[in-house]
Enzyme design. Structure first.
Site, PDB file in Angstrom:
ATOM      1  N   SER A 541       0.835  -1.316  -0.177  1.00 18.55           N
ATOM      2  CA  SER A 541       0.021   0.011  -0.056  1.00 18.55           C
ATOM      3  C   SER A 541       0.858   1.408  -0.104  1.00 18.55           C
ATOM      4  O   SER A 541       1.682   1.489  -0.942  1.00 18.55           O
ATOM      5  CB  SER A 541      -0.994  -0.255   1.262  1.00 18.55           C
ATOM      6  OG  SER A 541      -2.129   0.899   1.089  1.00 18.55           O
ATOM      7  N   ASP A 622      -8.486  -5.545  -5.569  1.00 14.11           N
ATOM      8  CA  ASP A 622      -7.962  -4.455  -4.921  1.00 14.11           C
ATOM      9  C   ASP A 622      -8.591  -3.134  -5.693  1.00 14.11           C
ATOM     10  O   ASP A 622      -7.959  -2.829  -6.704  1.00 14.11           O
ATOM     11  CB  ASP A 622      -6.489  -4.350  -4.663  1.00 14.11           C
ATOM     12  CG  ASP A 622      -6.133  -3.081  -3.743  1.00 14.11           C
ATOM     13  OD1 ASP A 622      -6.831  -2.442  -3.345  1.00 14.11           O
ATOM     14  OD2 ASP A 622      -4.960  -3.175  -3.673  1.00 14.11           O
ATOM     15  N   HIS A 654      -6.978  -5.811  -1.302  1.00 14.60           N
ATOM     16  CA  HIS A 654      -5.801  -5.326  -0.869  1.00 14.60           C
ATOM     17  C   HIS A 654      -4.985  -5.943  -0.038  1.00 14.60           C
ATOM     18  O   HIS A 654      -3.684  -5.837   0.008  1.00 14.60           O
ATOM     19  CB  HIS A 654      -6.363  -3.948  -0.357  1.00 14.60           C
ATOM     20  CG  HIS A 654      -5.116  -2.875  -0.009  1.00 14.60           C
ATOM     21  ND1 HIS A 654      -4.439  -2.371  -1.262  1.00 14.60           N
ATOM     22  CD2 HIS A 654      -4.654  -2.150   1.086  1.00 14.60           C
ATOM     23  CE1 HIS A 654      -3.875  -1.482  -0.892  1.00 14.60           C
ATOM     24  NE2 HIS A 654      -3.910  -1.254   0.498  1.00 14.60           N
TER      25      HIS A 654
END
Length: 680
Positions: A541, A622, A654
């Protein structure tokens, strides 16, 4: 399958002979039992909790309900069904347990009689229950379910679900954002609250509670039963809701609404705050209402502060205004004079006793991560883990403040596993401000050796890699492979005061990179056993963004990089992500209004500087960091002839959550590290 081969390869040990200790592995992490949802019985004698075990063959977690005496002396498995049994709640008299189960096809409410051990189905609705709460006297049930808001019955919603499932045409037509959120395309449903009369024969008189408002209760995708509460007298429900209009994807304006448990018009009781209001809780005597609130609209990482309203006078007090910590969870003491509060705190998630009258916190835990607090008259039950211990339940005596472990859900597995020791360190980072981190050593550590380095970078960016037994990014999986792991809580991390958290906004590639570079210099100067020239950086991320940023700004430090769901192009990230409030706050507005902020630290502009081998990982479900970001990263690497691999999971979001996918993820990552790092 690697796990089975691993198990079969273990040395056979004679009965009664202790097995040789071995290092922790990714298979251990994936298959460890996971405790949660603990709740103390009314008499304080017993704790009910849910336990997740892992079925690798079925590639899923299995959930069952257990009980344990509050002194840890007796553990009983209550449910043994193959379906998921979750969310245990004691009846008011303590003679039975309510829980949710999918054993008959959809999630419904069940009751377990402690004396007879009989399980009875309580609800049998056309739609499944997602969360629930009971009134104090157990006469009423409040629950949430996904329904079509235009429907006036559960049967209508079920018909619509069936139509969607059987439709030949699959197109979805949208008129406003959100069109998708986290990992699902919106299907026209909402999570709404309902109430019903509860009896031995089941439920009746089902009524809608939140239907007068357009929005999800609880919020999606992560909201739960903590987002609504029932008054002690059973007459009133207070819930958290953000209006689902054209502004929803760029708004953090959640408000608290109050409504009769019988339904009707809901009244906004926090209309004066345009920022986030959530987690309402009544005091035990019903005279006060507490909740968590942020000050700044549009900022999801603002400090959550405890507000307390006197329901007779209407006066509201911000209890934690002068306490520079953000509250994760809280619960009233039984006498209503104190709150038991959890929150991030200098690389830990701590537990405090907060005195309401003096507005003074008293720290109760000094290491590890605490969550899931259940409050009794004389004791607290809470979940605890740290970098060497997976989560278990603990009991804290309120008077003496002494604690004891009451569950050992992984004892059989832990007996033969050794973990690496760890320590927290600090150094002068950006602007000579104090920055903290952790170093984790291999379990078979030898002070005379030098070890290659796994340099872990957390996401968020307002997050923390602290003293926590993580089930996705666990440093012990790297130390078990013979690496040293280092984690640095750079500027922007949580638990160090709100100013420190705020400092990353608009400066993603500035202060945090300086902190990581100075942190690397510090460990190089301080720890002789760490070979900083033989290192790999890994992140997901925002951590993946930082991997791309490092590739262009610090290309000579690392022998390899691992980028999971990382941002490649800030411009396209803005136009493709779903929660616009996040990117707009972090960059001072929309891309078309403040392009210079988005472009200031945009990795895509520095691709020509890239040269470090990189493994790229992406889940195609995601929608927070869409797959084109990773595809762009991989194309940039391949087009320049930089050694690179792309690992794609078409069934993950994610996060990588499925057990076998998680094992594969670790296999590929560890192979990548071993390919580029040398062992001494």
């Amino acid at each position: 399958m690697k796990y089975l081969a691993f198990m079969l390869g273990l040395t056979v040990v004679a009965q009664g002979q202790a097995a040789e200790p071995r290092n922790f592995t990714d298979e251990d992490m994936v298959t460890f039992n996971r405790v949660g949802a603990a709740t103390l019985s009314p008499d304080g004698a017993t704790v009910a909790y849910q336990l997740r075990t892992t079925d690798l063959e079925a590639d899923r977690g299995r959930y069952d309900i257990y009980t344990v005496s509050s002194d840890g002396s007796d553990t009983q498995q209550i449910t043994k069904h193959q379906a998921a049994d979750t969310s245990p709640t004691w009846s008011a008299d303590g003679n039975s347990l309510y829980f949710l189960s999918s054993r008959n096809g959809s999630n419904q409410l069940y009751n377990y009689n402690v004396a007879s051990k009989k399980v009875t189905q309580v609800t049998d609705l056309p739609v499944g229950l997602e969360t629930y709460k009971l009134t104090a006297d157990n006469s009423r049930l409040v629950f949430s379910a996904s329904v079509f808001p235009h429907c006036d019955s559960f049967e209508c919603s079920k018909e619509n679900f069936d139509k969607q499932k059987s439709a030949k045409a699959t197109g979805k037509l949208y008129h406003q954002t959100f069109v998708r959120h986290w990992d699902r395309w919106l299907d026209g449903t909402q999570s709404q609250l309902f109430s019903a009369t509860l009896s031995n024969d089941g439920i009746k008189d089902v009524r809608p509670v939140s239907h007068s408002l357009n929005g999800n209760v609880p919020s999606r995708p992560f909201g739960g039963a903590e987002e609504y509460t029932i008054s002690p007298d059973g007459k009133t429900v207070v819930f958290t809701l953000r209006i689902a209009d054209e502004k929803e994807s760029r708004s953090t304006n959640f408000d608290l609404y109050q409504v009769s448990i019988n339904g009707g018009e809901a009244v906004n009781i926090t209309d004066d705050n345009p920022a986030w209001d959530t987690q309402p809780v009544f005091s035990p005597d019903g005279s006060k209402l507490a909740w968590l609130a942020m000050d700044r609209p549009g900022f999801e990482a603002d400090r959550l502060q405890i507000h307390l309203k006197d329901l007779k006078s209407g006066d509201v007090t911000n209890l934690t205004k002068d306490w520079d910590r953000s509250v994760s969870s809280y619960a009233f003491s039984q006498d209503g004079k104190a709150l038991y509060v959890t929150g991030n705190n200098i690389g830990k998630k701590s537990l405090w006793e907060f005195d309401i009258a003096s507005k003074t916190p008293k720290l109760l835990t000094h290491k590890g991560y605490v969550g899931g607090v259940s409050v009794g008259n004389e004791q607290l039950i809470y979940q605890y883990d740290d970098l060497k211990k997976p989560a278990d339940l603990y009991r804290l005596d309120i008077a003496s403040k002494e604690s004891q472990q009451i569950t050992h859900v992984n004892k059989a597995k832990l007996d033969n596993i050794q973990f690496g020791d760890y320590e927290q360190f600090s150094f002068k980072g950006w602007n000579d401000e104090t920055v903290y981190g952790y170093v984790v050593k291999p379990a078979d550590f030898d002070a005379d050796k030098e070890y290659p380095l796994a340099f872990l970078i957390h996401g968020g960016p307002q997050g923390s890699f602290g003293d926590h037994f993580h089930y996705r990014w666990n440093p012990q999986t790297y130390t078990g492979q013979g690496f040293v792991a280092v984690m640095i809580d750079f500027h922007g991390s949580t638990g160090y005061g709100q100013e420190f958290t705020d400092s990353i906004t608009g400066d993603w590639g500035g202060k945090p990179l300086v902190d990581l570079q100075k942190g690397m210099d510090y460990i190089d100067d301080t720890y002789d056993f760490i070979d900083t020239d033989n290192s790999c950086a890994l992140g997901a991320s925002y951590g993946g963004y930082m991997i791309n940023w490092i590739a262009g700004q610090w290309p000579d430090q690392f022998k390899c990089l691992v980028n999971h769901d990382g941002i490649f192009d800030n411009r396209m990230m803005y136009y493709a992500t779903e929660e616009l409030w996040f990117v707009e706050w972090e960059n001072g507005g929309a891309y078309f209004d403040t392009p210079e902020t988005f472009e200031k630290h945009n990795p895509v502009h520095h691709v020509k500087n890239w040269k470090t081998p990189m493994l790229v990982v992406q889940g195609t479900k995601d929608f927070r960091v869409p797959e084109t970001q990773s595809l762009g990263t991989f194309t940039a690497l391949q087009r320049q002839g930089i050694p690179s691999q792309l690992l794609v999971f078409e069934d993950e979001n994610h996060w990588v959550l499925k057990p076998n996918n998680s094992i594969q993820w670790h296999q590929v990552v560890n192979n990548w590290l071993n390919q580029w790092l040398t062992s001494n």
